[in-house]
Design a protein around this motif. Structure first.
Motif, PDB file in Angstrom:
ATOM      1  N   ALA A   1       0.833  -1.206   0.000  1.00  0.00           N
ATOM      2  CA  ALA A   1       0.000   0.000   0.000  1.00  0.00           C
ATOM      3  C   ALA A   1       0.868   1.257   0.000  1.00  0.00           C
ATOM      4  O   ALA A   1       0.564   2.237  -0.692  1.00  0.00           O
ATOM      5  CB  ALA A   1      -0.933  -0.007   1.213  1.00  0.00           C
ATOM      6  N   LYS A   2       1.951   1.233   0.768  1.00  0.00           N
ATOM      7  CA  LYS A   2       2.824   2.402   0.834  1.00  0.00           C
ATOM      8  C   LYS A   2       3.499   2.656  -0.509  1.00  0.00           C
ATOM      9  O   LYS A   2       3.626   3.806  -0.950  1.00  0.00           O
ATOM     10  CB  LYS A   2       3.881   2.212   1.926  1.00  0.00           C
ATOM     11  CG  LYS A   2       4.737   3.456   2.162  1.00  0.00           C
ATOM     12  CD  LYS A   2       5.595   3.313   3.402  1.00  0.00           C
ATOM     13  CE  LYS A   2       6.368   4.605   3.664  1.00  0.00           C
ATOM     14  NZ  LYS A   2       7.183   4.497   4.895  1.00  0.00           N
TER      15      LYS A   2
ATOM     16  N   LEU B   1       0.899   8.971  -5.923  1.00  0.00           N
ATOM     17  CA  LEU B   1       0.087  10.172  -5.723  1.00  0.00           C
ATOM     18  C   LEU B   1       0.890  11.314  -5.103  1.00  0.00           C
ATOM     19  O   LEU B   1       0.348  12.406  -4.914  1.00  0.00           O
ATOM     20  CB  LEU B   1      -1.106   9.838  -4.818  1.00  0.00           C
ATOM     21  CG  LEU B   1      -2.016   8.701  -5.309  1.00  0.00           C
ATOM     22  CD1 LEU B   1      -3.117   8.439  -4.289  1.00  0.00           C
ATOM     23  CD2 LEU B   1      -2.617   9.041  -6.668  1.00  0.00           C
ATOM     24  N   LYS B   2       2.161  11.081  -4.768  1.00  0.00           N
ATOM     25  CA  LYS B   2       2.962  12.105  -4.109  1.00  0.00           C
ATOM     26  C   LYS B   2       3.809  12.881  -5.114  1.00  0.00           C
ATOM     27  O   LYS B   2       4.356  12.287  -6.054  1.00  0.00           O
ATOM     28  CB  LYS B   2       3.856  11.461  -3.043  1.00  0.00           C
ATOM     29  CG  LYS B   2       3.067  10.811  -1.920  1.00  0.00           C
ATOM     30  CD  LYS B   2       3.971  10.263  -0.838  1.00  0.00           C
ATOM     31  CE  LYS B   2       3.151   9.663   0.293  1.00  0.00           C
ATOM     32  NZ  LYS B   2       4.012   9.128   1.372  1.00  0.00           N
TER      33      LYS B   2
ATOM     34  N   ASN C   1      -4.552   1.135  -9.191  1.00  0.00           N
ATOM     35  CA  ASN C   1      -5.473   0.677  -8.146  1.00  0.00           C
ATOM     36  C   ASN C   1      -5.780  -0.810  -8.310  1.00  0.00           C
ATOM     37  O   ASN C   1      -5.907  -1.551  -7.338  1.00  0.00           O
ATOM     38  CB  ASN C   1      -6.770   1.485  -8.185  1.00  0.00           C
ATOM     39  CG  ASN C   1      -6.559   2.915  -7.743  1.00  0.00           C
ATOM     40  OD1 ASN C   1      -5.601   3.217  -7.038  1.00  0.00           O
ATOM     41  ND2 ASN C   1      -7.442   3.810  -8.156  1.00  0.00           N
TER      42      ASN C   1
ATOM     43  N   SER D   1       0.937   4.056  -2.947  1.00  0.00           N
ATOM     44  CA  SER D   1       0.555   5.431  -2.605  1.00  0.00           C
ATOM     45  C   SER D   1       1.587   6.454  -3.065  1.00  0.00           C
ATOM     46  O   SER D   1       1.286   7.643  -3.168  1.00  0.00           O
ATOM     47  CB  SER D   1       0.352   5.554  -1.090  1.00  0.00           C
ATOM     48  OG  SER D   1       1.587   5.440  -0.397  1.00  0.00           O
TER      49      SER D   1
END
Length: 491
Positions: free
Chosen positions: A148-149, A155-156, A312, A152
């Motif tokens: 998950a990290k 998106l940063k 996703n 994610s």
């Protein structure tokens, strides 16, 4: 890697000899059995095993011993090893002493002397399975957290090098890769040679460049007793090569069976991040040239959203692959219906043998459909996870807790009378009635209806008690919900 240790404590050598003989015959392939004749000797042995990094899944202790009684010893052990399970084995303990051990030391089971060997081994096997399942759940959660990290990161607003460095740091934070190292290579402009882009860890022995290969590789490299294990995984995004991931674990003994599958999902996520970053770079350049064409820019943004949707899907697929533990409910980490009923029938057989009281609780969240309808299914899943944690917190360690399906849960409570089970049910009902579950800015309140049935000493399986508890549950539903009802005794 040393075998996990089962410790047996008793001041009678003949009892210790018998315990070791039975346990070694059944479990010697996976576990080592250590003996101690006093509480003090046990605590010294535990300190030595902790210092050597040896796992201790189970303690089997006598109750009456000189110096320190078994229940006090188990309390001391619980402070040192909160995850370790314990079984009290004695012929002299009172019901109050057993209850005290259950409450203070988290006693897993109590077995009377003289014991029945098959029942004893079944109890030990159940405890070891329970301990292993809990460790596997923790490992699965670590794997999911890493995946998950990594996903994610897409998106940063960071550079690709920053994202890759963060991804490697997160990967090497897992105990399975402790003191290991990893490197990420990206293809050169000719799409033939891999060039080292970033590396992280204790060592820096990766090659600056190497030929690209689409074949995954795992091999153990001889190096004294540690025998490091290397993994090579190509980074492919929908068949398009992006680069490669190389990981070196300090010891092959730490590499669990699921690690290659995790690394495969991790490599797939990395490829998606790299592709998306490259896509965004190209998109920005393209938009700079065609800012006057609104229609073209809108299409490009839609393409970017599609790429995010694919990422996703990678996360969903990774979660599906990591739901390898078939006995557990993937959402709540409780026992699923099939495995819960299997354990319940095993516990019923033991209760029937010793005529111990056992109760069965059926729980159903009231108006749960309205949560899904008003706040969405993600909110509903979050509520189920929080309710599961609350059930574990309010129950004893000896209780079996399962999710039967949807918003329906069950608890089998060994060594428990109807009066004790009613107190447990009321405690659960009261806490949930007061609980406010927060999700995405919403405050969600729920109540629960509960039915309780006593398990008869002559019942062949758990189905009868389950049916009676279900009828009592419907009685709770029919009298206004948020209620505890007790099943009527069979005539």
């Amino acid at each position: 890697m040393k075998k996990p240790v089962i410790i047996c404590v008793d001041d009678e050598k003949i009892v210790l000899t018998s315990l070791k003989s039975q346990l070694s015959h059944q479990f010697s392939s996976k576990y080592q059995v250590e003996l101690a004749e006093s509480a003090e000797e046990t605590l010294e042995l535990i300190d030595e095993l902790i210092e050597s990094g040896t796992d201790i899944p189970l303690i089997i202790a006598d109750y009456v011993m000189p110096g320190m009684y078994g229940d006090e010893l188990l309390v001391r052990i619980k402070e040192k090893l909160p995850e370790t399970l314990s079984i009290m084995l004695t012929g002299q303990a009172t019901a109050e002493a057993v209850g005290e051990a259950v409450n203070r030391a988290g006693l897993f089971r109590y077995i009377a002397k003289p014991w029945h060997e098959s029942d004893f081994l079944l109890t030990v096997s159940t405890a070891l399975d329970s301990y292993t399942q809990k460790r596997e759940i923790q490992r699965r959660d670590r794997f999911r957290h890493v995946l998950a990290k990594v996903i994610s990161l897409a998106l940063k607003p960071e550079t690709l090098d920053q994202q890759l460095e963060t991804a490697l740091t997160s990967l090497l934070s897992m105990p399975e890769l402790a003191s290991g190292c990893a490197a990420i290579y990206l293809l050169d402009q000719n799409q033939e040679q891999l060039e080292l882009r970033t590396q992280w860890g204790q060592e820096s022995d990766f090659a600056a460049s190497q030929p690209f290969s689409t074949e995954c590789e795992q091999r153990v490299v001889p190096n004294g007793s540690k025998r490091p294990c290397r993994f090579y995984l190509p980074l492919l995004y929908q068949g398009t090569p992006m680069g490669a991931l190389e990981v070196k674990a300090q010891s092959s003994a730490n590499c669990c069976q699921e690690l290659p599958e995790l690394l495969a999902s991790y490599a797939e996520a990395l490829a998606g991040i790299i592709q998306l970053k490259q896509y965004h770079h190209a998109l920005e350049k393209h938009n700079a040239e065609l800012e006057h064409t609104v229609q073209k820019r809108t299409k490009d943004l839609q393409d970017a959203f599609e790429q995010q949707s694919k990422l996703n899907n990678i996360l969903l697929e990774a979660n599906r692959k990591l739901d390898f533990y078939a006995s557990m409910d993937g959402l709540t980490s409780l026992y699923n219906r099939r495995f819960f009923l299997k354990l319940a029938n095993s516990e019923l057989e033991r209760a029937r043998r010793y005529a111990h009281p056992t109760t069965f609780l059926m729980l159903d969240l009231d108006y749960f459909k309205e949560v899904n309808d008003e706040f969405g299914h993600l909110a509903g899943d979050h509520v189920l996870e929080q309710v599961a944690r609350m059930l574990v917190a309010e129950s004893r360690e000896a209780d079996l807790i399962g999710r039967l399906g949807g918003e329906e849960f069950a608890i089998l409570s060994p060594e428990s009378t109807l009066q004790q089970a009613t107190r447990l049910a009321e405690r659960i009902r009261t806490r949930l009635n007061k609980e406010i579950i927060n999700f995405d800015g919403h405050s969600i309140k729920l109540t629960v209806s509960i039915g309780i049935a006593e398990v008869g000493s002559e019942e062949p399986d758990i189905q009868g008690a389950m049916s009676r508890a279900d009828k009592a549950l419907y009685k709770s539903k029919g009298t206004g919900r948020n209620t505890v009802s007790i099943a009527e005794a069979e005539s």
